[in-house]
Design a protein around this motif. Structure first.
Motif, PDB file in Angstrom:
ATOM      1  N   TYR A   1      -4.636   2.574  -6.181  1.00 47.85           N
ATOM      2  CA  TYR A   1      -4.907   1.763  -4.987  1.00 47.85           C
ATOM      3  C   TYR A   1      -4.056   0.497  -4.921  1.00 47.85           C
ATOM      4  O   TYR A   1      -4.235  -0.323  -4.031  1.00 47.85           O
ATOM      5  CB  TYR A   1      -6.394   1.393  -4.928  1.00 47.85           C
ATOM      6  CG  TYR A   1      -7.282   2.579  -4.699  1.00 47.85           C
ATOM      7  CD1 TYR A   1      -7.363   3.178  -3.450  1.00 47.85           C
ATOM      8  CD2 TYR A   1      -8.045   3.109  -5.737  1.00 47.85           C
ATOM      9  CE1 TYR A   1      -8.183   4.275  -3.236  1.00 47.85           C
ATOM     10  CE2 TYR A   1      -8.868   4.204  -5.533  1.00 47.85           C
ATOM     11  CZ  TYR A   1      -8.930   4.781  -4.283  1.00 47.85           C
ATOM     12  OH  TYR A   1      -9.734   5.865  -4.062  1.00 47.85           O
ATOM     13  N   ARG A   2      -3.162   0.331  -5.857  1.00 46.85           N
ATOM     14  CA  ARG A   2      -2.304  -0.851  -5.860  1.00 46.85           C
ATOM     15  C   ARG A   2      -1.234  -0.734  -4.779  1.00 46.85           C
ATOM     16  O   ARG A   2      -0.846   0.353  -4.386  1.00 46.85           O
ATOM     17  CB  ARG A   2      -1.673  -1.042  -7.238  1.00 46.85           C
ATOM     18  CG  ARG A   2      -2.740  -1.360  -8.271  1.00 46.85           C
ATOM     19  CD  ARG A   2      -2.203  -1.488  -9.663  1.00 46.85           C
ATOM     20  NE  ARG A   2      -3.358  -1.638 -10.584  1.00 46.85           N
ATOM     21  CZ  ARG A   2      -3.281  -1.471 -11.875  1.00 46.85           C
ATOM     22  NH1 ARG A   2      -2.136  -1.175 -12.460  1.00 46.85           N
ATOM     23  NH2 ARG A   2      -4.369  -1.608 -12.617  1.00 46.85           N
ATOM     24  N   ARG A   3      -0.816  -1.868  -4.291  1.00 45.20           N
ATOM     25  CA  ARG A   3       0.231  -2.001  -3.258  1.00 45.20           C
ATOM     26  C   ARG A   3      -0.234  -1.558  -1.869  1.00 45.20           C
ATOM     27  O   ARG A   3       0.570  -1.173  -1.033  1.00 45.20           O
ATOM     28  CB  ARG A   3       1.507  -1.269  -3.671  1.00 45.20           C
ATOM     29  CG  ARG A   3       2.084  -1.819  -4.965  1.00 45.20           C
ATOM     30  CD  ARG A   3       3.492  -1.339  -5.179  1.00 45.20           C
ATOM     31  NE  ARG A   3       3.983  -1.692  -6.477  1.00 45.20           N
ATOM     32  CZ  ARG A   3       4.621  -2.821  -6.775  1.00 45.20           C
ATOM     33  NH1 ARG A   3       4.828  -3.716  -5.854  1.00 45.20           N
ATOM     34  NH2 ARG A   3       5.048  -3.052  -7.991  1.00 45.20           N
ATOM     35  N   PHE A   4      -1.552  -1.620  -1.645  1.00 47.28           N
ATOM     36  CA  PHE A   4      -2.097  -1.358  -0.312  1.00 47.28           C
ATOM     37  C   PHE A   4      -2.614  -2.637   0.348  1.00 47.28           C
ATOM     38  O   PHE A   4      -3.267  -2.574   1.380  1.00 47.28           O
ATOM     39  CB  PHE A   4      -3.231  -0.321  -0.374  1.00 47.28           C
ATOM     40  CG  PHE A   4      -2.768   1.082  -0.638  1.00 47.28           C
ATOM     41  CD1 PHE A   4      -2.079   1.801   0.332  1.00 47.28           C
ATOM     42  CD2 PHE A   4      -3.026   1.692  -1.856  1.00 47.28           C
ATOM     43  CE1 PHE A   4      -1.654   3.094   0.088  1.00 47.28           C
ATOM     44  CE2 PHE A   4      -2.603   2.994  -2.107  1.00 47.28           C
ATOM     45  CZ  PHE A   4      -1.909   3.697  -1.138  1.00 47.28           C
ATOM     46  N   GLY A   5      -2.376  -3.789  -0.291  1.00 48.64           N
ATOM     47  CA  GLY A   5      -2.813  -5.056   0.279  1.00 48.64           C
ATOM     48  C   GLY A   5      -4.215  -5.486  -0.118  1.00 48.64           C
ATOM     49  O   GLY A   5      -4.737  -6.461   0.414  1.00 48.64           O
ATOM     50  N   ILE A   6      -4.822  -4.782  -1.065  1.00 47.71           N
ATOM     51  CA  ILE A   6      -6.192  -5.095  -1.464  1.00 47.71           C
ATOM     52  C   ILE A   6      -6.260  -6.469  -2.133  1.00 47.71           C
ATOM     53  O   ILE A   6      -7.159  -7.264  -1.844  1.00 47.71           O
ATOM     54  CB  ILE A   6      -6.755  -3.996  -2.382  1.00 47.71           C
ATOM     55  CG1 ILE A   6      -6.811  -2.666  -1.617  1.00 47.71           C
ATOM     56  CG2 ILE A   6      -8.131  -4.379  -2.916  1.00 47.71           C
ATOM     57  CD1 ILE A   6      -7.111  -1.458  -2.486  1.00 47.71           C
ATOM     58  N   GLY A   7      -5.313  -6.771  -3.004  1.00 45.66           N
ATOM     59  CA  GLY A   7      -5.296  -8.073  -3.669  1.00 45.66           C
ATOM     60  C   GLY A   7      -5.145  -9.209  -2.669  1.00 45.66           C
ATOM     61  O   GLY A   7      -5.844 -10.229  -2.763  1.00 45.66           O
ATOM     62  N   SER A   8      -4.263  -9.046  -1.712  1.00 52.27           N
ATOM     63  CA  SER A   8      -4.079 -10.070  -0.676  1.00 52.27           C
ATOM     64  C   SER A   8      -5.345 -10.270   0.134  1.00 52.27           C
ATOM     65  O   SER A   8      -5.739 -11.399   0.437  1.00 52.27           O
ATOM     66  CB  SER A   8      -2.927  -9.676   0.266  1.00 52.27           C
ATOM     67  OG  SER A   8      -1.702  -9.686  -0.423  1.00 52.27           O
TER      68      SER A   8
END
Length: 151
Positions: free
Chosen positions: A95-102
């Motif tokens: 799920y990384r690089r889908f904007g979840i952290g942002s």
């Protein structure tokens, strides 16, 4: 692909899923100290209790558990107000690089409008995370961090 990111408070029903993610996170190179299962379980339990200093969040992508985060509250005398530590932020690799952290960083700032400072620790080698945080206004501190553990 539809990009439906949601963030919500942890509940008791999330325990098995979050414990598995915590174990993966705490066994990774992102963390210096490899916490025991009993400590991680206490952390989770404190997140869903009335503990006023720790809150936990489930990160979901298209309705699936994609990660978790935990925040701890403190006070900064340097800036005269509440400091929010982003203690844990774990997103499953798929799920990384889908904007979840942002999305989480925006969510945390809205969730704690009284905060005057937000802090997190990072492995500088983690370029993707570093870039995400930097783009959201986080900067490297010039303070050294010293710790003393009593457990």
């Amino acid at each position: 692909m539809k990009k439906d990111i949601s963030i919500r408070e942890l509940t008791a029903d999330d325990k098995a899923e979050v414990m598995a993610m915590m174990r993966e996170f705490y066994d990774s190179p992102a963390v210096i100290h490899k916490s025991s299962d009993s400590i991680l379980e206490k952390d989770f339990d404190d997140c869903i209790s009335d503990m006023p200093f720790l809150r936990g969040f489930m990160l979901e992508f298209n309705g699936e558990a994609a990660g978790y985060a935990m925040t701890a509250l403190g006070y900064t005398t340097e800036y005269g107000g509440i400091c929010v530590w982003l203690e844990d932020l774990y997103i499953k690799p798929e799920y990384r690089r889908f904007g979840i952290g942002s999305e989480l960083l925006k969510f945390i700032e809205k969730e704690f409008p009284q905060a005057v400072r937000f802090k997190l620790e990072i492995e500088e080698e983690n370029e993707a995370a570093f870039s995400c945080y930097f783009n959201k206004g986080y900067r490297l501190s010039h303070y050294g961090l010293m710790t003393k553990e009593t457990v």
